[in-house]
Design an enzyme around this catalytic site. Sequence first.
Site, short mmCIF file in Angstrom:
data_model
loop_
_atom_site.label_atom_id
_atom_site.label_comp_id
_atom_site.label_asym_id
_atom_site.label_seq_id
_atom_site.Cartn_x
_atom_site.Cartn_y
_atom_site.Cartn_z
N GLU A 178 14.61 8.02 -8.52
CA GLU A 178 13.57 8.78 -9.21
C GLU A 178 13.82 10.28 -9.07
O GLU A 178 13.72 11.04 -10.04
CB GLU A 178 12.19 8.44 -8.63
CG GLU A 178 11.06 9.25 -9.25
CD GLU A 178 9.72 9.00 -8.56
OE1 GLU A 178 8.97 9.96 -8.37
OE2 GLU A 178 9.44 7.83 -8.22
N SER A 202 10.78 3.13 -1.57
CA SER A 202 10.30 4.36 -0.94
C SER A 202 8.82 4.28 -0.61
O SER A 202 8.38 4.66 0.47
CB SER A 202 10.57 5.56 -1.86
OG SER A 202 9.98 6.72 -1.36
#
Length: 679
Positions: A142, A243
């Site tokens: 990301e 994450s």
Amino acid sequence: MGTVTVAKNAGFCFGVKRATDCLERALDARREGERIYTLGHLIHNETYNAYLEDRGVRAVSAEEIEDIAKAATEAHPVTLLIRAHGCTRETLTLLDALALANPFFQRIDCTCPYVKKIHRIAAECDAEECFFVLLGAASHPEVVGIMSWFDGEKYVFSTPEELESSLSQCKRDDLHKKRPVMVAQTTQNLVNWNKSQKIIKKLYTNAEIFDTICSVTELRQTEAKELARRCDSIIVIGGRESSNTAKLYEICRSYCGNTVWISSAEELDRSQFIAAQNIGIVAGASTPSGEIQEVYKTMSEMKENFEEMLESQCLTLNTGDVVTGTVTHVSDAEIQLDVGAGVTGYIKADQISNDPAFKLTENFKNGDKVEAFVIRVSDIEGVAELSKKRADADKNWKTLVEACESKAVLEGKVTEAVKGGVVIFYNANRVFVPASQTGVPKDGDLSALVGTTVSFKVIEIKQGKKAIGSIRVVLREERRAQEAEFWAGIEVGKAYHGTVKSLTSFGAFVDLGGVDGMVHLTELSWKHIKNPAEVVAVGDELDVFVKSFDPEKKRISLGYKTEASNPWNIFKSQYAIGDIASVKIVNMMPFGAFAEIIDGVDGLIHISQIAMKRIAKPADMLEIGQVVDARIIDIDDEKKNVSLSIRSLLEEAASAAEAMPEDYVAEDTVEEEATTEEQ
């Protein structure tokens, strides 16, 4: 074993569910011969990714895209889905070009809308006027994708501390001329994000901050924290590459010591939850609901079986008893004891000492007698969970009571941050320190104290063996002692090494070691400055000296600039009247040009001293920034003025040329003519 609670916001978030639903629709509509790929793993969940592989969906890298697109044909069309984390701008441009070139290749963008929003923010920033700051993991897909959408100077920081350290240094460079734009990875920890905002606002008054943490992430993290506070065991479900799952684990672990991270129900170790009263279940944004239900079912069945065992057996030991057992086995994880009645007792390492360096194998041996408190008993399994710390706590409680009466200073380790304060363990006893007594500023991060050893006083003993402590009282006493020692030794002219604590329009406050002094704006530099930030920044270390002080008002005036650093003195030590200096033109006036001789000292080249002929204005012969040689023709010590002359050097050169012997000139002429003829 008590309740098993599943967090309301556990499992797929909006962005992940949108991506998986899109893939399911593509699979349902797949034509014969069609191949479906995902750019990287669609989500961070090993079980789900294995399920996709079983259905013929392969995850590919950006490097494989071009070959895959070129291989697409009418008989074997290709559909490629961009994962929820998104991709780089370069990759997206390539995909669009490939789809345009080949009608049998299509791409479906499953990028989370929250991530897309950050792409737009990065792309719309002015790369020349701004620099881009992102709080997150630099290698995360990301983050890699987001950073590709900004063309200018950009930075990724994983922690608030790294952000503060790096930007404090950068602020001294050209970066302070630009406006920072700060965003966060959508799954960033809220505490770290709030810290980072305060840091960048302190360093840059013009910072533009976008709150880009996913709202579901905020709810998920807040709920995980509250659940961890209520439960004595937490199960975090999610992929190891996720994450947001990692951050949920960190949050739960900080509030609940018995927190485990699993990818699926198959990884559960039931022995870890035998003594658990209340178990909480949280899950990352990439965890399918089926996985969550499987874990819940497993723990619920364990709870029912445990309760049946307790009801059907006559226990020989009771919870709350204090027993003495004989050590029969020692490992670094636990010790086992024979406590009689055919029951084996075990004490885990964390129920013996709070010191992680404490080695059980070095401190216990078979045959030792150990007194312990009974936490839980299972006659079916013939085991009892014990706690030496609890037994020690009962014996050592008297020490805390006496310390409260004598106001003695004690030392202990902060083991956890809880609602309203922190907990210190002292001689196996729990001491609660309210937030107002920690010394941490209001609304500050109490978790920063966890793991540190602190000095404290017991200020109150309550019924039920509850001790209330204060770290702030000790800090205040230490600070007062430090201040008293400082004021006893201060004198005019005394030098100190301090740290810049804050800046104002009129100067800089410097911490001299518990006591602050102020360096006035005029004392920071020999040159005229408008703001202290032109010379120093918060956190800089300075060598200062006392100019004056008032013990009653607690005021100290400090000096920073010295005669040794006085530009005029430096100039006088290097130059004298008659010397030639290489100077830079810095300003033009009708009557002449000002030139910088050294940093902080300028000299005037009067218009009559610029050329050998009469000129209308200095700009006829000179320009700003030009470096020229000039002779120092006068130095006025009283007014700190220097007069320079270019004309003097020109006249000297002309006189030297006129004085040159005629025969020498003739020889030069002959040589030049001979050279011309040869050519």
